[in-house]
Design a protein around this motif. Structure first.
Motif, mmCIF file in Angstrom:
data_model
loop_
_atom_site.group_PDB
_atom_site.id
_atom_site.type_symbol
_atom_site.label_atom_id
_atom_site.label_comp_id
_atom_site.label_asym_id
_atom_site.label_seq_id
_atom_site.Cartn_x
_atom_site.Cartn_y
_atom_site.Cartn_z
ATOM 1 N N PRO A 179 0.877 -1.201 0.023
ATOM 2 C CA PRO A 179 -0.101 -0.142 0.184
ATOM 3 C C PRO A 179 0.762 1.282 -0.014
ATOM 4 O O PRO A 179 1.993 1.261 0.294
ATOM 5 C CB PRO A 179 -0.759 0.012 1.433
ATOM 6 N N SER A 180 0.290 2.463 -0.452
ATOM 7 C CA SER A 180 0.893 3.706 -0.266
ATOM 8 C C SER A 180 1.206 3.920 1.018
ATOM 9 O O SER A 180 0.654 3.529 2.130
ATOM 10 C CB SER A 180 -0.022 4.941 -0.844
ATOM 11 N N ARG A 181 2.442 4.605 1.176
ATOM 12 C CA ARG A 181 2.865 5.114 2.615
ATOM 13 C C ARG A 181 1.655 5.921 3.229
ATOM 14 O O ARG A 181 1.186 6.881 2.826
ATOM 15 C CB ARG A 181 4.286 5.828 2.532
ATOM 16 N N PRO A 182 1.251 5.471 4.635
ATOM 17 C CA PRO A 182 0.460 6.317 5.104
ATOM 18 C C PRO A 182 0.913 7.696 5.635
ATOM 19 O O PRO A 182 2.031 7.736 5.832
ATOM 20 C CB PRO A 182 0.090 5.445 6.509
ATOM 21 N N LYS A 223 11.386 2.560 11.522
ATOM 22 C CA LYS A 223 11.119 3.231 12.748
ATOM 23 C C LYS A 223 9.566 3.682 12.927
ATOM 24 O O LYS A 223 9.078 3.528 14.020
ATOM 25 C CB LYS A 223 12.069 3.781 13.598
ATOM 26 N N HIS A 224 9.342 4.514 11.914
ATOM 27 C CA HIS A 224 8.051 5.230 12.046
ATOM 28 C C HIS A 224 6.681 4.291 11.689
ATOM 29 O O HIS A 224 5.778 4.560 12.182
ATOM 30 C CB HIS A 224 8.142 6.372 11.046
ATOM 31 N N THR A 225 7.009 3.238 10.956
ATOM 32 C CA THR A 225 6.057 2.503 10.411
ATOM 33 C C THR A 225 5.821 1.269 11.483
ATOM 34 O O THR A 225 4.655 0.932 11.848
ATOM 35 C CB THR A 225 6.472 1.772 9.277
ATOM 36 N N SER A 226 6.891 0.625 11.870
ATOM 37 C CA SER A 226 6.622 -0.673 13.012
ATOM 38 C C SER A 226 7.327 -0.170 14.142
ATOM 39 O O SER A 226 8.052 0.193 14.586
ATOM 40 C CB SER A 226 7.748 -1.703 12.177
ATOM 41 N N PRO A 364 18.565 -4.634 16.000
ATOM 42 C CA PRO A 364 18.560 -4.461 14.324
ATOM 43 C C PRO A 364 17.081 -3.872 14.113
ATOM 44 O O PRO A 364 16.165 -3.878 14.882
ATOM 45 C CB PRO A 364 18.722 -5.489 13.807
ATOM 46 N N ILE A 365 17.197 -3.036 13.206
ATOM 47 C CA ILE A 365 15.857 -2.420 12.634
ATOM 48 C C ILE A 365 15.240 -3.222 11.401
ATOM 49 O O ILE A 365 16.001 -3.470 10.766
ATOM 50 C CB ILE A 365 16.050 -0.948 12.109
ATOM 51 N N ILE A 366 13.955 -3.203 11.526
ATOM 52 C CA ILE A 366 13.536 -4.276 10.514
ATOM 53 C C ILE A 366 13.463 -3.847 9.145
ATOM 54 O O ILE A 366 13.545 -2.676 8.977
ATOM 55 C CB ILE A 366 11.916 -4.433 10.808
ATOM 56 N N ASN A 367 13.871 -4.796 8.373
ATOM 57 C CA ASN A 367 13.930 -4.388 6.885
ATOM 58 C C ASN A 367 12.635 -4.393 6.188
ATOM 59 O O ASN A 367 12.229 -5.598 5.996
ATOM 60 C CB ASN A 367 14.995 -5.735 6.225
ATOM 61 N N GLN A 368 12.163 -3.381 6.155
ATOM 62 C CA GLN A 368 10.701 -3.118 5.572
ATOM 63 C C GLN A 368 10.499 -3.930 4.080
ATOM 64 O O GLN A 368 11.677 -3.807 3.356
ATOM 65 C CB GLN A 368 10.136 -1.800 5.473
ATOM 66 N N PRO A 369 9.604 -4.253 3.672
ATOM 67 C CA PRO A 369 8.256 -4.724 4.524
ATOM 68 C C PRO A 369 8.245 -6.281 5.223
ATOM 69 O O PRO A 369 7.020 -6.607 5.064
ATOM 70 C CB PRO A 369 7.184 -4.688 3.216
ATOM 71 N N GLU A 370 9.361 -6.414 5.670
ATOM 72 C CA GLU A 370 9.149 -7.654 6.422
ATOM 73 C C GLU A 370 8.795 -7.268 8.000
ATOM 74 O O GLU A 370 8.562 -5.999 8.259
ATOM 75 C CB GLU A 370 10.589 -8.240 6.604
ATOM 76 N N VAL A 371 8.746 -8.138 8.840
ATOM 77 C CA VAL A 371 8.213 -7.930 10.169
ATOM 78 C C VAL A 371 8.973 -8.489 11.379
ATOM 79 O O VAL A 371 8.882 -8.156 12.554
ATOM 80 C CB VAL A 371 6.801 -8.433 10.454
ATOM 81 N N ALA A 372 10.084 -9.114 10.987
ATOM 82 C CA ALA A 372 11.023 -9.227 11.904
ATOM 83 C C ALA A 372 12.445 -9.374 11.421
ATOM 84 O O ALA A 372 12.798 -9.501 10.154
ATOM 85 C CB ALA A 372 10.553 -10.618 12.627
ATOM 86 N N ILE A 373 13.717 -9.278 12.174
ATOM 87 C CA ILE A 373 14.939 -9.414 11.902
ATOM 88 C C ILE A 373 15.732 -9.844 12.992
ATOM 89 O O ILE A 373 15.512 -9.445 14.046
ATOM 90 C CB ILE A 373 15.511 -8.069 11.361
ATOM 91 N N MET A 400 26.545 -17.597 22.428
ATOM 92 C CA MET A 400 26.096 -16.515 21.517
ATOM 93 C C MET A 400 24.879 -15.939 21.857
ATOM 94 O O MET A 400 24.050 -16.898 22.168
ATOM 95 C CB MET A 400 26.340 -16.894 20.151
ATOM 96 N N TYR A 401 24.648 -14.683 22.095
ATOM 97 C CA TYR A 401 23.320 -14.121 22.066
ATOM 98 C C TYR A 401 22.626 -13.903 20.673
ATOM 99 O O TYR A 401 23.276 -13.601 19.794
ATOM 100 C CB TYR A 401 23.642 -12.632 22.604
ATOM 101 N N LEU A 402 21.398 -14.205 20.699
ATOM 102 C CA LEU A 402 20.423 -13.850 19.568
ATOM 103 C C LEU A 402 19.391 -12.755 20.007
ATOM 104 O O LEU A 402 19.125 -12.995 20.974
ATOM 105 C CB LEU A 402 19.736 -15.085 19.030
ATOM 106 N N SER A 403 19.245 -11.955 19.257
ATOM 107 C CA SER A 403 18.185 -10.930 19.471
ATOM 108 C C SER A 403 17.325 -10.748 18.053
ATOM 109 O O SER A 403 17.954 -10.802 17.144
ATOM 110 C CB SER A 403 18.958 -9.599 19.598
ATOM 111 N N LEU A 404 15.872 -10.721 18.528
ATOM 112 C CA LEU A 404 15.057 -10.710 17.553
ATOM 113 C C LEU A 404 14.248 -9.425 17.520
ATOM 114 O O LEU A 404 13.460 -9.253 18.595
ATOM 115 C CB LEU A 404 13.939 -11.895 17.421
ATOM 116 N N SER A 405 14.184 -8.379 16.743
ATOM 117 C CA SER A 405 13.486 -7.476 16.588
ATOM 118 C C SER A 405 12.182 -7.554 15.560
ATOM 119 O O SER A 405 12.526 -8.306 14.549
ATOM 120 C CB SER A 405 14.179 -6.174 15.980
ATOM 121 N N PHE A 406 11.036 -7.301 16.315
ATOM 122 C CA PHE A 406 9.798 -7.821 15.551
ATOM 123 C C PHE A 406 8.729 -6.557 15.578
ATOM 124 O O PHE A 406 8.871 -5.776 16.529
ATOM 125 C CB PHE A 406 9.137 -8.997 16.103
ATOM 126 N N ASP A 407 7.916 -6.666 14.661
ATOM 127 C CA ASP A 407 6.788 -5.506 14.525
ATOM 128 C C ASP A 407 5.554 -6.011 15.241
ATOM 129 O O ASP A 407 5.157 -6.860 15.127
ATOM 130 C CB ASP A 407 6.594 -5.585 12.930
#
Length: 436
Positions: A179-182, A223-226, A364-373, A400-407
């Motif tokens: 969709p178009s950017r809100p 960051k503004h979207t998710s 990490p910052i999510i790689n749009q349009p995905e919902v997790a990284i 090792m540490y794993l970190s998941l950023s999610f929407d």
């Protein structure tokens, strides 16, 4: 001398300025009436500006990428030079028969234009990149086109510049339209950014290149979207480290491929996505697009400091050897700037190995349009309490540490935490007896 001023033309009622994209003529070049002299762009359209008369360009007042107000003089043309030019053409016509058998030499005019075009490209575009006009940037923002997608579009304009038609053609064949950017509904902030201290002679200013500007915009947009939430777990990867150290030489001798940790990580992620498919989605307004393919992007640092995300397509369908071949190919191609357009688009989930740079963990910052990284931290040896047949013991383990950023719009704590734990379990349960 009769001079004619070429002014920035009015492109519409609401347009007050335009950006110069490219000069097709240089100072000293002869132009004819209605011949295109330069290309300009507004936030709505790209246009070509013709010469208002016959003559010779004597002055160019603005350079490519400069924004000019409507009505400003951008060039000056000497109309009196037409007669002298016509006389020279007449003399050239009289001697055409004498030179008809000779191969014409390149003119100074041609050499000048070629050099100027090359210099402009190297200065403003960067190797193998195309200039992005305000119109293209506007379309990309409106259609949620990612950095990698925009980079993959082949430009048909001068010097490989991406035109509106190129983007429209790409959108027509896009697999997952977004969709178009809100538009923000909240009023613009009145907060004034604090001043930046600059010491003349000590500090220096470095202009962002095109790719860095796109990365910056993409990160801010994400960051503004998710609404980002980050979860962490610690994983014991001792078995993986020991197994790799034991077989990496044999692996390369047998298959001609280096065995890094990355294909093992990709394999674990692909297995976890199969169990939790709702992590492999995109948000389309109020709908969720669930991707059938598991395409894992791997954030890769480039020699110039920028970042790109080549994609391992259908990671769940490849064995460890297949993953190793693909990962090595993509990593090498990224570092040598040889990635193909198809290799940097279509990712549905991304991993970022922050441990490569010595980081313990990352957010990490999510790689749009995905919902997790997923971020993978550095592997460090340290004493850990483990449970054995003899009870609890202290042993040296590779952790090792794993970190998941999610929407958090579509991924709640249960799904995010369960998926992250599944990735960790896959790594800890790695089969050390597997064949290579």
């Amino acid at each position: 001398m009769s001079t004619v001023e070429l002014k920035m033309p009015k492109m519409g009622e609401s347009i007050s300025e335009a950006t110069i994209l490219n000069w097709l003529k240089n100072v000293g070049d002869t132009v004819e009436e209605d011949e295109t002299i330069l290309e300009i762009a507004t936030d709505k359209v790209d246009s070509e500006v013709p010469s208002p008369c016959n003559g010779v360009i004597t002055e160019i007042r603005y350079q490519p990428n400069e924004v000019v107000e409507i009505g400003q003089v951008i060039a000056v043309i000497n109309a009196d030079a037409v007669s002298a030019t016509s006389h020279q053409k007449s003399e050239a016509t009289e001697t055409t028969a004498e030179r008809s058998q000779k191969k014409p030499e390149p003119s100074a005019h041609t050499e000048s234009r070629t050099t100027s075009s090359s210099d402009f490209k190297n200065l403003n575009l960067g190797e193998n990149d195309g200039f992005l006009s305000p119109l293209i940037i506007s379309i990309a923002q409106k259609e949620n086109i990612t950095i990698e997608e925009l980079q993959s579009i082949t430009g048909t304009g001068i010097d490989g510049r991406i035109r509106k038609s190129d983007v429209m053609q790409y959108l027509k064949n896009r697999k997952y339209p977004l969709p178009s950017r809100p538009q923000p509904s909240t009023p613009k902030s009145t907060y004034n950014a604090p001043p930046i201290s600059f010491v003349e002679g000590k500090d220096r200013i470095v202009e962002m290149d095109r790719m860095r500007k796109m990365i910056a915009d993409h990160m801010v947009y994400s960051k503004h979207t998710s609404p980002h939430v980050t979860s962490y777990i610690e994983v014991d990867v001792t078995n993986i480290v020991n197994w790799r150290n034991e077989v990496k030489v044999k692996f390369q001798e047998k298959h001609g491929e280096k065995l890094t940790f990355t294909p093992i990580f990709v394999e674990a992620v692909a297995k976890a996505i199969q169990e939790y498919p709702m992590i492999n989605v995109s948000v389309d307004d109020k709908k969720i697009v669930v991707h059938n393919d598991i395409n894992v992007g791997m954030a890769t640092a480039l020699p110039n400091g920028n970042l790109i995300v080549p994609v391992v397509k259908n990671a769940d369908e490849k064995n460890l050897l297949g993953l190793a071949k693909r990962v090595n190919h993509l990593a090498n191609s990224a570092r040598s700037n040889a990635l193909k357009p198809d290799e940097i688009q279509g990712s549905t989930f991304t991993i970022s190995n922050v441990g490569t740079f010595g980081s313990l963990m990352g957010t990490p910052i999510i790689n749009q349009p995905e919902v997790a990284i997923l971020a993978l931290g550095i592997i460090k040896k340290r004493p850990e309490v483990i449970t054995t047949e003899n009870g609890d013991e202290i042993a040296i383990r590779s952790m090792m540490y794993l970190s998941l950023s999610f929407d958090h719009r579509v991924v709640d704590g249960f799904l995010g935490g369960s998926f992250l734990r599944k990735v960790g379990d896959e790594l800890e349960a790695f089969d050390i007896n597997r064949e290579i």
